[in-house]
Design a protein around this motif. Structure first.
Motif, short mmCIF file in Angstrom:
data_model
loop_
_atom_site.label_atom_id
_atom_site.label_comp_id
_atom_site.label_asym_id
_atom_site.label_seq_id
_atom_site.Cartn_x
_atom_site.Cartn_y
_atom_site.Cartn_z
N ALA A 50 -5.43 -26.48 -45.51
CA ALA A 50 -5.00 -26.38 -46.90
C ALA A 50 -3.78 -27.26 -47.16
O ALA A 50 -3.66 -27.89 -48.23
N HIS A 51 -2.90 -27.31 -46.20
CA HIS A 51 -1.70 -28.15 -46.31
C HIS A 51 -2.10 -29.62 -46.44
O HIS A 51 -1.58 -30.36 -47.28
N ARG A 52 -3.05 -30.06 -45.63
CA ARG A 52 -3.49 -31.46 -45.71
C ARG A 52 -4.17 -31.75 -47.05
O ARG A 52 -4.02 -32.85 -47.60
N GLU A 53 -4.90 -30.79 -47.58
CA GLU A 53 -5.51 -30.99 -48.90
C GLU A 53 -4.44 -31.17 -49.97
O GLU A 53 -4.58 -32.01 -50.87
N GLU A 54 -3.37 -30.40 -49.88
CA GLU A 54 -2.29 -30.53 -50.86
C GLU A 54 -1.57 -31.86 -50.70
O GLU A 54 -1.15 -32.47 -51.69
N ILE A 55 -1.41 -32.32 -49.47
CA ILE A 55 -0.81 -33.64 -49.25
C ILE A 55 -1.65 -34.72 -49.94
O ILE A 55 -1.11 -35.61 -50.61
N ASP A 56 -2.96 -34.64 -49.78
CA ASP A 56 -3.84 -35.63 -50.40
C ASP A 56 -3.72 -35.61 -51.92
O ASP A 56 -3.72 -36.66 -52.58
N GLU A 57 -3.62 -34.41 -52.49
CA GLU A 57 -3.47 -34.32 -53.94
C GLU A 57 -2.14 -34.92 -54.39
O GLU A 57 -2.09 -35.69 -55.36
N PHE A 58 -1.08 -34.60 -53.68
CA PHE A 58 0.23 -35.13 -54.04
C PHE A 58 0.24 -36.65 -53.92
O PHE A 58 0.76 -37.36 -54.79
N ARG A 59 -0.34 -37.17 -52.84
CA ARG A 59 -0.39 -38.62 -52.64
C ARG A 59 -1.10 -39.30 -53.80
O ARG A 59 -0.66 -40.34 -54.30
N ALA A 60 -2.19 -38.71 -54.25
CA ALA A 60 -2.94 -39.29 -55.36
C ALA A 60 -2.13 -39.27 -56.65
O ALA A 60 -2.18 -40.21 -57.45
N ARG A 61 -1.35 -38.22 -56.85
CA ARG A 61 -0.61 -38.08 -58.10
C ARG A 61 0.61 -39.00 -58.17
O ARG A 61 1.07 -39.32 -59.27
N VAL A 62 1.13 -39.42 -57.03
CA VAL A 62 2.30 -40.32 -57.05
C VAL A 62 1.93 -41.74 -56.61
O VAL A 62 2.80 -42.57 -56.38
N ARG A 85 -1.98 -12.13 -35.97
CA ARG A 85 -0.66 -12.28 -36.57
C ARG A 85 -0.65 -13.48 -37.51
O ARG A 85 -1.44 -14.41 -37.37
N PRO A 86 0.27 -13.49 -38.49
CA PRO A 86 0.36 -14.64 -39.39
C PRO A 86 0.55 -15.94 -38.61
O PRO A 86 1.18 -15.96 -37.54
N THR A 87 0.00 -17.01 -39.14
CA THR A 87 0.00 -18.28 -38.41
C THR A 87 1.42 -18.73 -38.07
O THR A 87 1.68 -19.21 -36.96
N ARG A 88 2.35 -18.57 -39.01
CA ARG A 88 3.72 -19.02 -38.72
C ARG A 88 4.33 -18.21 -37.58
O ARG A 88 5.04 -18.76 -36.73
N VAL A 89 4.06 -16.92 -37.54
CA VAL A 89 4.58 -16.09 -36.45
C VAL A 89 4.02 -16.56 -35.12
O VAL A 89 4.75 -16.68 -34.12
N ASN A 135 -4.44 -27.18 -31.74
CA ASN A 135 -5.66 -26.63 -32.34
C ASN A 135 -5.42 -26.24 -33.79
O ASN A 135 -5.31 -25.05 -34.12
N PRO A 136 -5.31 -27.20 -34.70
CA PRO A 136 -5.00 -26.86 -36.09
C PRO A 136 -6.04 -25.98 -36.77
O PRO A 136 -5.76 -25.39 -37.81
N GLY A 137 -7.21 -25.85 -36.18
CA GLY A 137 -8.19 -24.93 -36.72
C GLY A 137 -7.83 -23.47 -36.52
O GLY A 137 -8.53 -22.58 -37.02
N ALA A 138 -6.73 -23.22 -35.81
CA ALA A 138 -6.32 -21.84 -35.54
C ALA A 138 -5.82 -21.11 -36.77
O ALA A 138 -5.71 -19.88 -36.76
N GLY A 139 -5.53 -21.84 -37.83
CA GLY A 139 -5.06 -21.20 -39.06
C GLY A 139 -5.50 -21.99 -40.27
O GLY A 139 -5.43 -23.23 -40.26
N PRO A 140 -5.96 -21.34 -41.32
CA PRO A 140 -6.43 -22.07 -42.51
C PRO A 140 -5.33 -22.83 -43.22
O PRO A 140 -5.60 -23.74 -44.00
N GLU A 141 -4.07 -22.48 -42.95
CA GLU A 141 -2.96 -23.14 -43.63
C GLU A 141 -2.92 -24.64 -43.32
O GLU A 141 -2.52 -25.44 -44.18
N PHE A 142 -3.30 -25.03 -42.12
CA PHE A 142 -3.18 -26.44 -41.74
C PHE A 142 -4.11 -27.32 -42.56
O PHE A 142 -3.71 -28.38 -43.05
#
Length: 281
Positions: free
Chosen positions: A226-238, A9-13, A217-224
């Motif tokens: 990917a979310h952290r990677e986006e946080i790092d990008e946003f942090r660098a940009r601001v 099932r989808p990770t959020r579900v 277990n954040p490895g249970a879904g790839p979203e976790f």
């Protein structure tokens, strides 16, 4: 017909289901509807949370949250209240990795951006004290759904002060032209909160803290990841902007509190938080 397994099932579900099951273990005599909501918001509170610590704040905020989203076992506002409300009457016990010495804690604090006709963004929690201000945006499962950045033209047209020279403004312009640069991180919301904090507290050190949930277990879904990677990008940009942008997960915050020789009440509170939210998908 093949029956879908829980792991497919989808990770959020799966997250909503796991959080609902943890809620029912804590409240076996309370019913959840099929969408994971209780009939009375009071049933979602942890043992050390009192109405007087948060009810007035949420009642004065936008959205009538107490009678709507707050009733969900997977409410991010509920997570923020369950986490921070007990500190309202024990503010001296509250320390954050980026600051301490707070003397005020508010929920659903409005921080106007100054735009004419616009509605002021509500931050889930705002902590303040002599050393500065920490505005907290809380996430439980929202970052497991896709986001697209949207900004009213009024932001570019009406922001004419020092905020225009900050990284948040530059990132807004980038996302206005390329709104799909982030999938899991709601960068537009964070930028709007940054504009509000910068205008509301112009002469004080201010931090915008993005505080998000992850399962055991954040490895249970790839979203976790990917979310952290986006946080790092946003942090660098601001980086170098005001407010300072920080991000951490709720489990990381709870480990920080656990390592600070917490008071007895906080030890019990951390146990309750882990039982409710420290789920495995």
């Amino acid at each position: 017909m093949k029956q879908e397994s829980i792991s497919e099932r989808p990770t959020r579900v799966r997250a909503v289901q796991a959080l609902s099951e943890a809620f029912m273990r804590q409240h076996p005599d309370t019913s959840l509807d099929p969408k994971g909501y209780v009939a009375d918001f009071r049933d979602t509170l942890l043992p050390q949370v009192s109405l007087e610590d948060f009810e007035a704040d949420l009642s004065s905020g936008d959205g009538n949250e107490l009678e709507t989203k707050f009733r969900a076992a997977h409410s991010s506002s509920g997570l923020a209240v369950n986490c921070f409300a007990p500190f309202r009457s024990r503010i001296a016990d509250l320390a954050m990795p980026m600051a301490a010495g707070f003397d005020d804690l508010r929920f659903e604090r409005k921080c106007p951006t100054g735009l004419r006709g616009g509605r002021a963004p509500n931050l889930d929690v705002v902590l303040s004290g002599p050393g500065g201000v920490v505005g907290i945006e809380s996430k439980l499962t929202e970052h497991l759904s896709a986001h697209r950045a949207e900004f009213s033209p009024a932001y570019e047209e009406q922001i004419r002060d020092a905020r225009r020279d900050q990284g948040y403004f530059r990132e807004m312009l980038r996302l206005r032209d390329r709104p799909d640069q982030y999938t899991w991180l709601d960068a537009a919301q964070l930028i709007k909160h940054a504009f509000g904090l910068a205008r509301t507290f112009p002469d004080r050190p201010v931090t915008l803290l993005y505080l998000f949930w992850e399962p055991a277990n954040p490895g249970a879904g790839p979203e976790f990841a990917a979310h952290r990677e986006e946080i790092d990008e946003f942090r660098a940009r601001v980086a170098g902007s005001s407010p300072v942008f920080e991000a951490m997960s709720y489990p990381e915050l709870w480990r920080f509190w656990q390592d600070t020789e917490p008071a007895d009440w906080l030890v019990r509170h951390l146990s309750d938080l882990h039982a409710r939210y420290g789920v495995t998908l």
